[in-house]
Design a protein around this motif. Structure first.
Motif, PDB file in Angstrom:
ATOM      1  N   THR A  33       0.850  -1.197   0.000  1.00  0.00           N
ATOM      2  CA  THR A  33       0.000   0.000   0.000  1.00  0.00           C
ATOM      3  C   THR A  33       0.882   1.243   0.000  1.00  0.00           C
ATOM      4  N   GLN A  34       1.934   1.223   0.811  1.00  0.00           N
ATOM      5  CA  GLN A  34       2.881   2.343   0.839  1.00  0.00           C
ATOM      6  C   GLN A  34       3.622   2.463  -0.490  1.00  0.00           C
ATOM      7  N   TRP A  35       4.020   1.342  -1.056  1.00  0.00           N
ATOM      8  CA  TRP A  35       4.723   1.368  -2.344  1.00  0.00           C
ATOM      9  C   TRP A  35       3.831   1.981  -3.424  1.00  0.00           C
ATOM     10  N   LEU A  36       2.556   1.619  -3.432  1.00  0.00           N
ATOM     11  CA  LEU A  36       1.634   2.186  -4.417  1.00  0.00           C
ATOM     12  C   LEU A  36       1.450   3.684  -4.192  1.00  0.00           C
ATOM     13  N   PHE A  37       1.382   4.099  -2.936  1.00  0.00           N
ATOM     14  CA  PHE A  37       1.309   5.527  -2.636  1.00  0.00           C
ATOM     15  C   PHE A  37       2.487   6.258  -3.289  1.00  0.00           C
ATOM     16  N   LEU A  38       3.670   5.698  -3.162  1.00  0.00           N
ATOM     17  CA  LEU A  38       4.869   6.349  -3.729  1.00  0.00           C
ATOM     18  C   LEU A  38       4.819   6.382  -5.247  1.00  0.00           C
ATOM     19  N   GLN A  39       4.249   5.358  -5.869  1.00  0.00           N
ATOM     20  CA  GLN A  39       4.140   5.378  -7.340  1.00  0.00           C
ATOM     21  C   GLN A  39       3.171   6.473  -7.773  1.00  0.00           C
ATOM     22  N   PHE A  40       2.087   6.628  -7.044  1.00  0.00           N
ATOM     23  CA  PHE A  40       1.140   7.699  -7.353  1.00  0.00           C
ATOM     24  C   PHE A  40       1.800   9.060  -7.129  1.00  0.00           C
ATOM     25  N   TYR A  41       2.596   9.139  -6.081  1.00  0.00           N
ATOM     26  CA  TYR A  41       3.308  10.380  -5.751  1.00  0.00           C
ATOM     27  C   TYR A  41       4.247  10.777  -6.894  1.00  0.00           C
ATOM     28  N   LYS A  42       4.974   9.797  -7.432  1.00  0.00           N
ATOM     29  CA  LYS A  42       5.896  10.071  -8.543  1.00  0.00           C
ATOM     30  C   LYS A  42       5.151  10.533  -9.785  1.00  0.00           C
ATOM     31  N   ARG A  43       3.930  10.073  -9.955  1.00  0.00           N
ATOM     32  CA  ARG A  43       3.148  10.421 -11.152  1.00  0.00           C
ATOM     33  C   ARG A  43       2.354  11.710 -10.971  1.00  0.00           C
ATOM     34  N   GLY A  44       2.562  12.410  -9.863  1.00  0.00           N
ATOM     35  CA  GLY A  44       1.865  13.672  -9.623  1.00  0.00           C
ATOM     36  C   GLY A  44       0.423  13.506  -9.219  1.00  0.00           C
ATOM     37  N   LEU A  45       0.065  12.320  -8.731  1.00  0.00           N
ATOM     38  CA  LEU A  45      -1.319  12.052  -8.355  1.00  0.00           C
ATOM     39  C   LEU A  45      -1.543  12.132  -6.858  1.00  0.00           C
ATOM     40  N   VAL A  46      -0.526  12.593  -6.113  1.00  0.00           N
ATOM     41  CA  VAL A  46      -0.655  12.829  -4.676  1.00  0.00           C
ATOM     42  C   VAL A  46      -0.306  14.282  -4.416  1.00  0.00           C
ATOM     43  N   GLU A  47      -1.099  14.939  -3.578  1.00  0.00           N
ATOM     44  CA  GLU A  47      -0.903  16.366  -3.317  1.00  0.00           C
ATOM     45  C   GLU A  47      -1.140  16.638  -1.837  1.00  0.00           C
ATOM     46  N   ARG A  48      -0.383  17.579  -1.301  1.00  0.00           N
ATOM     47  CA  ARG A  48      -0.547  17.959   0.103  1.00  0.00           C
ATOM     48  C   ARG A  48      -1.041  19.401   0.147  1.00  0.00           C
ATOM     49  N   ARG A  49      -2.194  19.611   0.764  1.00  0.00           N
ATOM     50  CA  ARG A  49      -2.747  20.962   0.817  1.00  0.00           C
ATOM     51  C   ARG A  49      -3.674  21.094   2.011  1.00  0.00           C
ATOM     52  N   THR A  50      -4.062  22.322   2.311  1.00  0.00           N
ATOM     53  CA  THR A  50      -4.907  22.609   3.461  1.00  0.00           C
ATOM     54  C   THR A  50      -6.375  22.355   3.111  1.00  0.00           C
ATOM     55  N   ALA A  51      -7.077  21.732   4.059  1.00  0.00           N
ATOM     56  CA  ALA A  51      -8.510  21.467   3.874  1.00  0.00           C
ATOM     57  C   ALA A  51      -9.196  21.530   5.222  1.00  0.00           C
ATOM     58  N   ASN A  52     -10.468  21.836   5.200  1.00  0.00           N
ATOM     59  CA  ASN A  52     -11.257  21.875   6.428  1.00  0.00           C
ATOM     60  C   ASN A  52     -11.705  20.465   6.816  1.00  0.00           C
ATOM     61  N   VAL A  53     -11.648  20.187   8.105  1.00  0.00           N
ATOM     62  CA  VAL A  53     -11.993  18.859   8.605  1.00  0.00           C
ATOM     63  C   VAL A  53     -12.887  18.990   9.832  1.00  0.00           C
ATOM     64  N   ASN A  54     -13.565  17.886  10.159  1.00  0.00           N
ATOM     65  CA  ASN A  54     -14.281  17.796  11.432  1.00  0.00           C
ATOM     66  C   ASN A  54     -13.246  17.536  12.530  1.00  0.00           C
ATOM     67  N   TRP A  55     -13.234  18.386  13.544  1.00  0.00           N
ATOM     68  CA  TRP A  55     -12.206  18.291  14.577  1.00  0.00           C
ATOM     69  C   TRP A  55     -12.851  18.170  15.946  1.00  0.00           C
ATOM     70  N   CYS A  56     -12.447  17.119  16.679  1.00  0.00           N
ATOM     71  CA  CYS A  56     -12.898  16.971  18.057  1.00  0.00           C
ATOM     72  C   CYS A  56     -11.836  17.580  18.968  1.00  0.00           C
ATOM     73  N   PRO A  57     -12.135  18.687  19.646  1.00  0.00           N
ATOM     74  CA  PRO A  57     -11.130  19.330  20.488  1.00  0.00           C
ATOM     75  C   PRO A  57     -10.756  18.515  21.715  1.00  0.00           C
ATOM     76  N   ASP A  58     -11.604  17.593  22.139  1.00  0.00           N
ATOM     77  CA  ASP A  58     -11.278  16.768  23.300  1.00  0.00           C
ATOM     78  C   ASP A  58     -10.379  15.596  22.907  1.00  0.00           C
ATOM     79  N   CYS A  59     -10.769  14.867  21.861  1.00  0.00           N
ATOM     80  CA  CYS A  59      -9.949  13.739  21.397  1.00  0.00           C
ATOM     81  C   CYS A  59      -8.726  14.203  20.616  1.00  0.00           C
ATOM     82  N   GLN A  60      -8.731  15.479  20.216  1.00  0.00           N
ATOM     83  CA  GLN A  60      -7.629  16.034  19.432  1.00  0.00           C
ATOM     84  C   GLN A  60      -7.404  15.222  18.159  1.00  0.00           C
ATOM     85  N   THR A  61      -8.504  14.977  17.448  1.00  0.00           N
ATOM     86  CA  THR A  61      -8.386  14.171  16.240  1.00  0.00           C
ATOM     87  C   THR A  61      -9.444  14.577  15.225  1.00  0.00           C
TER      88      THR A  61
END
Length: 840
Positions: free
Chosen positions: A140-168
């Motif tokens: 699964t990790q190896w496939l992630f890296l292949q997608f990363y090399k092909r420009g199909l993985v991106e890191r960016r800011t997004a809004n999420v549901n956040w529980c302030p107590d569980c911190q997750t």
């Protein structure tokens, strides 16, 4: 094998015996005979969260019936099973009980495997896949890296549901009534940097290739809507107080642009903070954002019936086509990650905009009218928006033109003036795969001291989960492991590992390929193996996976196809979506899907202990059409017995009858040599049943296949009254056929009785009976005669009678003559083999 023949059917005795024998003989191990056609049958693999109940039994009994049928037809069948084993429940158990997630998960996998075996499901366990083991998630990790090399993985800011107590971060399904499912804390919206797969890069192919799939039209329709291709125009509305900034919109109805009376932004749109900062609207905007965050994006985006909530920001933008000021509102029916997160509101011609305008007393301006109407008074939009195409009014130089003409001409005008451009948009969003969890596949990247990001070298995979973690219920447990966090980059400098783990949908997006080569060590799957087995010939699972798992798996497979790793562009040739088993829930006070948490289950172990595995399997399949939901009986009868148990009674008694019928006459092993003069009526029913049951299994009509077997058993029981004592060729043919036809549904009983009749093989190793079409034909048929829609007579005809002979016989019938009163019918319609319809 010499067996003592018990006087009656005793499933507890025979089922464990045959399960042991099948296991010792490796009966279900996938064959390697390349001369046989292949058939890859795949059930969606389960999460090992708890014990199986009869709702699960139905799902896997469907698959087992079809897989066994295909084996008996002569196919080399791949019928694997495994576990989608990462996920939050194991982590919650660690927090609650202190049990390690891996120990908790493996214990449940062991229990479920034993239950599958107790049902006699023909899984090839030598190919078991467990997504939580390093030998799987390395790839699964190896496939992630292949997608990363092909420009199909991106890191960016997004809004999420956040529980302030569980911190997750919480997925939408982990938010219940605006609160964290785990701790009950009110959930907030929070902007976090996340990892994404760029599914949108494959949007058009995901849409186009649906046409080649033998899938339920309902599922394809859901995917088409979810992908949501739209052709339209993208353009900008400059902010009134700062024209250097603008709001980008996309519309498919640019012909209505002159009717914009307000702008609606998603509450978490990136411009909102700038618009309200330091004003009286700042606090209300923040409160509204948090309020809307508790509503699921899917509901806000897709559900037209939700109340249209909103607040004014105090800011304005400018319509570039009219120069008019447009007030900017925040609304709960606009989501930030679809399109631009902004909607130019044309309430006269969009129903959701109309509802919002009515709710908040905003102006409605008509700019498109029906072709036969040129006025634009308030009556036109008094009850609802006018969404149909028509003729433009109040639209400057474009007034008087049709909507179709205006869409083209306004688009061209905007492009010429630099206002906007014609474009294609998709509803489909990129796939956020980051989860702030421990029990998931680690994302194989590291963060260097200089701020750069490096991928973990492939020869250092897998990045394994550590054991020195603390499960406190607050925050990501990986942050508590120094051994995991601290590493070095490619230059030997200190670095930190990514602590996000992957969404479990990543694990299930390629498992079907791993089943082809579960023992591969140097590659995720061997090419020869996937070329032999892929694509999946028949995939079966719930309709709830139509727009997430099935889109993600198709996306993954297409990328792997482009990389030359997958032999087909689509992973699943055919799809069947089974219905759910429902039952009244005492907890909820209504009928719901069977669930242990709802207190409305019939446990598998209870059912098998009382009625046997075969009766349990058949009871779940006999509930109704496999594609429809089926309600299991609940409550108590007048004698205080559980109604749930009554569902098993019919199938159990049928199997008892089969037991008696099979042993009622001495079996002729050489019946084929003696069959020439066999009872023709019995032989006809035998071959009719063979053809019916096979056809029903082919179309997943398993309840009617079982009904056909029950009808056949009644024929055999009646036939015993007239058959002479002793061996009988036609009866022996019928019994052998019955047991082979029954094998996909009740394999233990079938094998036991075949053994007692002298066969030394399992039905699994025998051939499916061949039905003779000629033998199955009826000599005579009874045709109902309808006159003006009511059945008035029945005529018995030779089965091969032509229409002229049928008409002659019908018109000579006394009841028909009485109904017609000597008159000729207006119409005389023959439906061959079924009925006659007369219009008098």
């Amino acid at each position: 094998m010499t067996e003592t023949k018990p006087d009656r059917y005793q499933p507890a005795d025979i089922e464990s015996k045959w399960q042991t024998r099948w296991r010792e003989e490796n009966l279900f191990r996938t064959g390697n005979d390349a001369s046989k056609p292949k058939f890859y049958y795949l059930d969606m693999f389960p999460y090992p969260s708890g014990d199986l109940h009869v709702g699960h039994v139905r799902n896997y009994s469907i698959g087992d019936a079809v897989a066994r049928y295909r084996v008996m037809q002569g196919y080399a069948v791949l019928h694997p099973m495994g576990f989608d084993a990462f996920g939050l429940p194991a982590e919650n158990a660690a927090i609650k009980t202190g049990a390690r997630p891996d120990e908790w998960t493996f214990a449940r996998m062991d229990a479920m495997r034993q239950q599958f075996d107790r049902l006699g499901i023909s899984f090839d366990w030598s190919r078991e896949v467990r997504t939580c083991t390093p030998d799987y998630y390395k790839w699964t990790q190896w496939l992630f890296l292949q997608f990363y090399k092909r420009g199909l993985v991106e890191r960016r800011t997004a809004n999420v549901n956040w529980c302030p107590d569980c911190q997750t971060v919480l997925a939408n399904e982990q938010v219940k009534d605006g609160e964290c499912e785990r701790c009950g804390t009110v959930v907030e919206q929070k902007a976090l940097t996340q990892w994404f797969f760029k599914t949108t890069a494959y949007a058009q192919r995901l849409l186009d290739d649906l046409d080649e799939l033998e899938w339920p039209e309902r599922v394809k329709t859901m995917q088409r809507y979810w992908i949501g291709r739209s052709e339209g125009v993208s353009f900008r509305f400059p902010l009134k107080n700062d024209p250097s900034k603008s709001i980008e919109v996309f519309t498919t109805r640019v012909d209505t642009v002159f009717g914009v009376t307000y702008m609606v932004l998603a509450p978490d749109h990136e411009l909102v903070a700038d618009l309200v900062r330091g004003t009286e609207f700042e606090t209300p905007a923040e409160e509204f954002k948090n309020h809307v965050a508790l509503q699921k994006d899917e509901q806000r985006d897709h559900d037209a019936d939700i109340p249209k909530e909103g607040i004014f920001t105090g800011a304005f933008c400018t319509n570039p086509m009219t120069g008019e000021d447009v007030p900017i509102w925040l609304g709960n029916y606009v989501v930030s990650d679809y399109g631009s997160g902004a909607v130019m509101a044309v309430p006269a011609h969009d129903q959701r905009d109309w509802e919002f305008a009515k709710a908040h007393n905003l102006p409605i301006k008509v700019v498109v009218v029906p072709a036969d109407r040129t006025d634009a008074n308030d009556e036109l939009v008094a009850e609802s928006a006018v969404v149909e195409y028509g003729i433009l009014i109040n639209s400057g130089d474009f007034s008087g033109r049709s909507s179709a003409e205006a869409k083209t001409q306004i688009g061209e005008y905007m492009e010429a003036k630099g206002i906007g451009q014609r474009t294609v948009n998709f509803r489909l969003r990129d796939w956020c795969l980051s989860r702030q969890r421990f029990w998931g596949c680690p994302i194989p990247v590291i963060y260097c001291e200089d701020g750069s990001i490096e991928a973990v070298p492939e020869d250092q995979l897998p990045v394994t989960l550590p054991s020195d973690v603390q499960f406190t219920g607050s925050g990501n447990p990986l942050l508590t492991s120094e051994s995991f966090l601290n590493t070095t980059d490619s230059k030997g400098r200190p670095a930190r590992r990514e602590t996000d783990t992957m969404d479990t949908f990543v694990d299930s997006s390629w498992y079907f390929l791993r089943y082809c080569s579960p023992d591969a060590e140097d590659v995720p799957f061997r090419q020869d193996d996937v070329k032999r087995w892929m694509n999946v010939d028949q995939y079966v699972g719930g309709i709830e996976h139509a727009t997430m798992h099935l889109i993600y798996a198709r996306f993954f497979n297409k990328v792997l196809f482009d990389m030359g790793l997958a032999p087909t562009s689509e992973p699943f040739a055919r799809l069947f979506t089974q219905g759910m088993v429902t039952m009244h829930s005492e907890t909820e006070g209504k009928v719901l899907k069977m669930s242990k948490s709802k207190g409305n289950v019939v446990p598998l172990d209870h059912a098998v202990a009382r009625f046997g595995a075969d009766a349990t399997r058949m009871a779940t399949l006999y509930l109704g059409p496999a594609e429809l939901d089926a309600e299991w009986a609940s409550g108590k009868d007048e004698n205080g017995n559980d109604k749930a148990d009554t569902v098993f009674i019919g199938p159990y008694r049928f199997l008892e009858k089969v037991w008696r019928l099979a042993l009622a006459r001495p079996f002729m092993a050489n019946w084929r040599e003696e069959i020439k003069d066999g009872d023709i009526a019995l032989r006809r029913k035998t071959h009719q049943t063979i053809l019916k049951v096979g056809a029903d299994i082919e179309r997943f009509s398993l309840n009617t296949a079982i009904a056909g077997l029950m009808e056949f058993s009644n024929t055999l029981q009646d036939g015993l009254k007239t058959l002479p004592e002793g061996p009988n060729a036609a009866y022996s043919e019928a019994i052998e056929s019955l047991l082979l036809l029954l094998a996909p549904f009740a394999p233990h009983l079938s094998d036991e009785l075949l053994s007692q009749l002298g066969f030394n093989q399992s039905a699994y190793q025998m051939s499916w009976p061949l039905g003779d079409q000629e033998l199955a034909k009826e000599d005579e048929v009874v045709l109902p005669v309808q006159i003006n829609g009511k059945v008035r007579a029945r005529v018995t005809m030779a089965a091969d009678s032509n229409e002229e002979a049928i008409k002659e016989a019908v018109m000579a019938h006394s009841e028909v003559q009485a109904q017609l009163g000597g008159k000729e019918p207006k119409r005389f319609i023959v439906v061959p083999g079924r009925l006659v319809n007369i219009v008098a």
